[in-house]
Design an enzyme around this catalytic site. Structure first.
Site, PDB file in Angstrom:
ATOM      1  N   GLY A  34       1.999  44.811  31.042  1.00 51.30           N
ATOM      2  CA  GLY A  34       0.982  44.204  31.889  1.00 51.30           C
ATOM      3  C   GLY A  34       1.591  43.397  33.006  1.00 51.30           C
ATOM      4  N   LYS A  55       4.839  36.781  27.481  1.00 45.59           N
ATOM      5  CA  LYS A  55       4.275  36.520  28.804  1.00 45.59           C
ATOM      6  C   LYS A  55       5.266  35.662  29.585  1.00 45.59           C
ATOM      7  CE  LYS A  55      -0.136  35.448  29.092  1.00 45.59           C
ATOM      8  NZ  LYS A  55      -1.388  34.642  29.104  1.00 45.59           N
ATOM      9  N   ASP A 153     -12.939  31.572  30.748  1.00 45.77           N
ATOM     10  CA  ASP A 153     -12.565  32.846  31.372  1.00 45.77           C
ATOM     11  C   ASP A 153     -12.731  34.013  30.393  1.00 45.77           C
ATOM     12  OD1 ASP A 153     -11.852  34.254  33.628  1.00 45.77           O
ATOM     13  OD2 ASP A 153      -9.697  34.068  33.299  1.00 45.77           O
TER      14      ASP A 153
END
Length: 365
Positions: A34, A55, A153
């Site tokens: 990603g 991440k 979110d």
């Protein structure tokens, strides 16, 4: 950053850069799963056989130390089957890294709305399971955890799917503590257009009902297999929610159902889920149910109420919100679309730039 982390007194682990480089084969491009405003995400494998997702905060990231620390602080204090698990972090050689459990089926967005080659066959029972799982995760955040949290979110890219297609809410970089002595939080607006509740997008009025609204939008996406923010200016309907309300007026809500399901679904269950989604997306926050009530309705322990028409003044706010959305879309302000495993499809008052890639645009309809 080190001092801030020590003050947080986190229960999560700390990993060395050497460990993470070994697990990801030195951040090999082949392991990249990603990319977004936060930075790239890589899959990896520790020596003990644990699969991970890493991440990496990019030096060009629109999100800084505040979001990084917020993500660690929030998620490390939370444990629930429908929240993604954070194993720990690494801060070394100017690298900021978050280490999560690996989710085999990536994001709900990719499985349901992504390019055709990445889509998964999600039958009706699986979609129901995903919807209930998201609702349970939000009910925990709002009502059951020792920290009362508004995620801010909720969207399909921030729902990850494990090997059994169980959903887990991710990306807590924008999450806010909902302190019990506050009736709401006045804050800078941060989230994703198309999923933000009108009272929050327009006035910064934030309560857990903002997450309920976002959940309603995601539920409509799960039922229809369409992206809420995919629309053409030539179409009469502004977005998926508009279309659903129009179909409700016509008494033809079943037209919303994803054609990929064919005839193989329970009409009563589908209608119930659509009614819940419309209730959750009412423009008046007080009309929206709590997430624990949503779980009860989805599981059949309570009856989904009919949508209560909002006052004309509230309907006017929706039109104003559309104008704000349209203005920002036309002036390339504050809207972005990201891939899986990211927290980047976000808007804040800091006016993040547009990030619409051609692959997404060619597949969004």
């Amino acid at each position: 950053m080190d001092q801030d982390l020590k003050r947080l007194d986190l229960p999560t682990g700390s990993f060395s850069l050497r460990q993470i480089k070994a697990a990801t084969n030195n951040f090999d491009a082949a392991n990249k799963i990603g990319e977004g405003g936060f930075g790239p995400v890589y899959k990896g494998l520790f020596s003990d056989g644990t699969r991970i997702a890493v991440k990496q905060l990019s030096s060009k990231s629109k999100q800084g130390n505040r979001e990084f620390l917020n993500e660690i602080g929030m998620i490390s204090a939370l444990q629930h089957p429908h929240l993604v698990k954070l194993y720990g972090c690494c801060i070394e050689e100017n690298q900021l890294l978050l280490v999560y459990e690996y989710m085999e089926n990536n994001s709900l967005f990719r499985a349901l709305l992504g390019p055709e080659e990445f889509q998964l066959k999600l039958d009706w029972p699986t979609r129901q399971k995903i919807c209930i799982g998201i609702a349970r995760g939000l009910a925990y955040l709002h009502e059951e955890s020792r920290l009362k949290i508004v995620h801010r979110d909720i969207k399909a890219t921030n729902v990850l799917l494990d090997k059994d297609l169980n959903p887990k809410i991710s990306d807590f970089g924008l999450a806010k503590l909902d302190e019990e002595d506050n009736t709401h939080i006045s804050t800078r607006v941060a989230g994703t257009y198309g999923y933000m509740a009108p009272e929050y997008a327009m006035r910064g009025y934030l309560t857990d009902k903002a997450d309920v609204y976002s959940f309603g939008v995601v539920t409509l996406e799960i039922v229809s297999g369409r992206n809420n923010t995919s629309y053409s200016s030539k179409e009469e309907c502004f977005n998926l929610l508009d279309w659903a309300l129009e179909l409700k007026e016509k008494g033809d809500l079943l037209e919303l159902v994803d054609p990929r399901l064919g005839p193989d679904f329970n009409k009563e269950e589908v209608m119930g889920m659509i009614k819940i989604a419309l209730l959750c997306t009412d423009v008046t926050p007080a009309v929206r149910p709590t997430m624990s009530s949503v779980v009860s309705m989805l599981e059949g322990r309570a009856i989904a109420q009919e949508l209560i028409p909002s006052a004309p003044s509230s309907a006017m706010n929706v039109k104003e919100m559309k104008d704000v959305y349209q203005h920002n879309h036309e002036t390339d302000m504050s809207m972005s679309v990201d891939g899986p495993w990211t927290a980047s499809s976000t808007y804040t008052a800091d006016l993040y730039p547009v990030n619409l890639n051609s692959d997404y645009l060619s597949n969004r309809n």
